[in-house]
Write a protein that holds these residues in place. Structure first.
Motif, PDB file in Angstrom:
ATOM      1  N   LYS A   8      26.138  88.248  30.764  1.00  0.00           N
ATOM      2  CA  LYS A   8      26.402  89.331  29.832  1.00  0.00           C
ATOM      3  C   LYS A   8      26.094  90.666  30.498  1.00  0.00           C
ATOM      4  O   LYS A   8      25.084  90.809  31.166  1.00  0.00           O
ATOM      5  N   LEU A   9      26.979  91.611  30.313  1.00  0.00           N
ATOM      6  CA  LEU A   9      26.823  92.945  30.866  1.00  0.00           C
ATOM      7  C   LEU A   9      27.476  93.909  29.893  1.00  0.00           C
ATOM      8  O   LEU A   9      28.563  93.641  29.386  1.00  0.00           O
ATOM      9  N   THR A  10      26.817  95.004  29.608  1.00  0.00           N
ATOM     10  CA  THR A  10      27.416  96.058  28.787  1.00  0.00           C
ATOM     11  C   THR A  10      27.574  97.284  29.663  1.00  0.00           C
ATOM     12  O   THR A  10      26.605  97.802  30.207  1.00  0.00           O
ATOM     13  N   VAL A  11      28.813  97.715  29.816  1.00  0.00           N
ATOM     14  CA  VAL A  11      29.133  98.860  30.661  1.00  0.00           C
ATOM     15  C   VAL A  11      29.221 100.098  29.783  1.00  0.00           C
ATOM     16  O   VAL A  11      30.041 100.154  28.866  1.00  0.00           O
ATOM     17  N   PRO A  12      28.359 101.109  30.020  1.00  0.00           N
ATOM     18  CA  PRO A  12      28.441 102.335  29.224  1.00  0.00           C
ATOM     19  C   PRO A  12      29.659 103.161  29.645  1.00  0.00           C
ATOM     20  O   PRO A  12      29.990 103.244  30.818  1.00  0.00           O
ATOM     21  N   LEU A  13      30.327 103.738  28.669  1.00  0.00           N
ATOM     22  CA  LEU A  13      31.495 104.586  28.922  1.00  0.00           C
ATOM     23  C   LEU A  13      31.201 105.979  28.392  1.00  0.00           C
ATOM     24  O   LEU A  13      30.789 106.143  27.249  1.00  0.00           O
ATOM     25  N   HIS A  14      31.427 106.997  29.223  1.00  0.00           N
ATOM     26  CA  HIS A  14      31.197 108.393  28.839  1.00  0.00           C
ATOM     27  C   HIS A  14      32.382 109.223  29.296  1.00  0.00           C
ATOM     28  O   HIS A  14      32.836 109.087  30.426  1.00  0.00           O
ATOM     29  N   ALA A  15      32.888 110.097  28.431  1.00  0.00           N
ATOM     30  CA  ALA A  15      33.960 111.019  28.793  1.00  0.00           C
ATOM     31  C   ALA A  15      33.663 112.369  28.157  1.00  0.00           C
ATOM     32  O   ALA A  15      33.186 112.448  27.030  1.00  0.00           O
ATOM     33  N   ASN A  16      33.938 113.429  28.883  1.00  0.00           N
ATOM     34  CA  ASN A  16      33.766 114.782  28.356  1.00  0.00           C
ATOM     35  C   ASN A  16      35.155 115.369  28.163  1.00  0.00           C
ATOM     36  O   ASN A  16      35.873 115.620  29.118  1.00  0.00           O
ATOM     37  N   VAL A  17      35.532 115.581  26.929  1.00  0.00           N
ATOM     38  CA  VAL A  17      36.876 116.021  26.587  1.00  0.00           C
ATOM     39  C   VAL A  17      36.889 117.540  26.503  1.00  0.00           C
ATOM     40  O   VAL A  17      36.948 118.128  25.420  1.00  0.00           O
ATOM     41  N   ILE A  18      36.835 118.199  27.645  1.00  0.00           N
ATOM     42  CA  ILE A  18      36.664 119.653  27.715  1.00  0.00           C
ATOM     43  C   ILE A  18      37.848 120.419  27.134  1.00  0.00           C
ATOM     44  O   ILE A  18      37.670 121.314  26.329  1.00  0.00           O
ATOM     45  N   LEU A  19      39.060 120.090  27.523  1.00  0.00           N
ATOM     46  CA  LEU A  19      40.216 120.842  27.050  1.00  0.00           C
ATOM     47  C   LEU A  19      40.461 120.660  25.563  1.00  0.00           C
ATOM     48  O   LEU A  19      41.130 121.474  24.934  1.00  0.00           O
ATOM     49  N   MET A  20      39.918 119.609  25.010  1.00  0.00           N
ATOM     50  CA  MET A  20      40.123 119.360  23.591  1.00  0.00           C
ATOM     51  C   MET A  20      39.112 120.157  22.765  1.00  0.00           C
ATOM     52  O   MET A  20      39.467 120.985  21.965  1.00  0.00           O
ATOM     53  N   PHE A  25      32.474 111.873  24.531  1.00  0.00           N
ATOM     54  CA  PHE A  25      32.958 110.629  23.954  1.00  0.00           C
ATOM     55  C   PHE A  25      32.155 109.513  24.587  1.00  0.00           C
ATOM     56  O   PHE A  25      32.012 109.473  25.799  1.00  0.00           O
ATOM     57  N   GLU A  26      31.626 108.623  23.768  1.00  0.00           N
ATOM     58  CA  GLU A  26      30.819 107.528  24.302  1.00  0.00           C
ATOM     59  C   GLU A  26      31.215 106.217  23.658  1.00  0.00           C
ATOM     60  O   GLU A  26      31.642 106.174  22.512  1.00  0.00           O
ATOM     61  N   GLY A  27      31.036 105.178  24.417  1.00  0.00           N
ATOM     62  CA  GLY A  27      31.281 103.834  23.924  1.00  0.00           C
ATOM     63  C   GLY A  27      30.634 102.845  24.869  1.00  0.00           C
ATOM     64  O   GLY A  27      29.980 103.228  25.842  1.00  0.00           O
ATOM     65  N   GLN A  34      33.355  88.197  35.809  1.00  0.00           N
ATOM     66  CA  GLN A  34      33.497  89.059  36.979  1.00  0.00           C
ATOM     67  C   GLN A  34      34.971  89.372  37.186  1.00  0.00           C
ATOM     68  O   GLN A  34      35.844  88.676  36.705  1.00  0.00           O
ATOM     69  N   GLY A  35      35.223  90.476  37.884  1.00  0.00           N
ATOM     70  CA  GLY A  35      36.593  90.867  38.165  1.00  0.00           C
ATOM     71  C   GLY A  35      36.740  92.376  38.190  1.00  0.00           C
ATOM     72  O   GLY A  35      35.776  93.126  38.081  1.00  0.00           O
ATOM     73  N   ALA A  36      37.974  92.818  38.348  1.00  0.00           N
ATOM     74  CA  ALA A  36      38.295  94.245  38.357  1.00  0.00           C
ATOM     75  C   ALA A  36      38.737  94.654  36.958  1.00  0.00           C
ATOM     76  O   ALA A  36      39.512  93.947  36.315  1.00  0.00           O
ATOM     77  N   TYR A  37      38.229  95.791  36.492  1.00  0.00           N
ATOM     78  CA  TYR A  37      38.535  96.285  35.153  1.00  0.00           C
ATOM     79  C   TYR A  37      39.072  97.706  35.249  1.00  0.00           C
ATOM     80  O   TYR A  37      38.677  98.469  36.119  1.00  0.00           O
ATOM     81  N   GLU A  38      39.964  98.053  34.321  1.00  0.00           N
ATOM     82  CA  GLU A  38      40.442  99.423  34.187  1.00  0.00           C
ATOM     83  C   GLU A  38      40.212  99.856  32.745  1.00  0.00           C
ATOM     84  O   GLU A  38      40.548  99.127  31.808  1.00  0.00           O
ATOM     85  N   VAL A  39      39.629 101.035  32.566  1.00  0.00           N
ATOM     86  CA  VAL A  39      39.381 101.596  31.245  1.00  0.00           C
ATOM     87  C   VAL A  39      40.236 102.844  31.105  1.00  0.00           C
ATOM     88  O   VAL A  39      40.241 103.705  31.984  1.00  0.00           O
ATOM     89  N   THR A  40      40.959 102.941  30.003  1.00  0.00           N
ATOM     90  CA  THR A  40      41.784 104.109  29.720  1.00  0.00           C
ATOM     91  C   THR A  40      41.292 104.762  28.434  1.00  0.00           C
ATOM     92  O   THR A  40      41.128 104.087  27.420  1.00  0.00           O
ATOM     93  N   VAL A  41      41.038 106.067  28.498  1.00  0.00           N
ATOM     94  CA  VAL A  41      40.600 106.839  27.334  1.00  0.00           C
ATOM     95  C   VAL A  41      41.745 107.755  26.935  1.00  0.00           C
ATOM     96  O   VAL A  41      42.279 108.491  27.760  1.00  0.00           O
TER      97      VAL A  41
END
Length: 63
Positions: A8-20, A25-27, A34-41
């Motif tokens: 089990k692993l929890t990957v923190p996600l953070h984004a700063n939506v400056i132009l908006m 933004f957090e999740g 295991q493997g390669a992951y892609e996250v799209t915000v």
């Protein structure tokens, strides 16, 4: 990143939506394999109609 012995692993996600609005933004993404992951915000501001999309990748290795 490495999976723990309990797979089990929890990957923190953070984004700063400056132009908006400059808002952070957090999740969290639970990962159990295991493997390669892609996250799209995707962000959308209904007041201005501004939209923004960004992505990143990461690799999870076995522990």
């Amino acid at each position: 990143m490495k999976l723990a012995g309990d797979k089990k692993l929890t990957v923190p996600l953070h984004a700063n939506v400056i132009l908006m609005c400059g808002c952070p933004f957090e999740g969290a993404l639970p990962v159990q394999r295991q493997g390669a992951y892609e996250v799209t915000v995707t962000a959308y501001d209904p007041v201005t109609g501004n939209t923004r999309v960004d992505s990143t990748t990461f690799i999870v290795e076995g522990g």
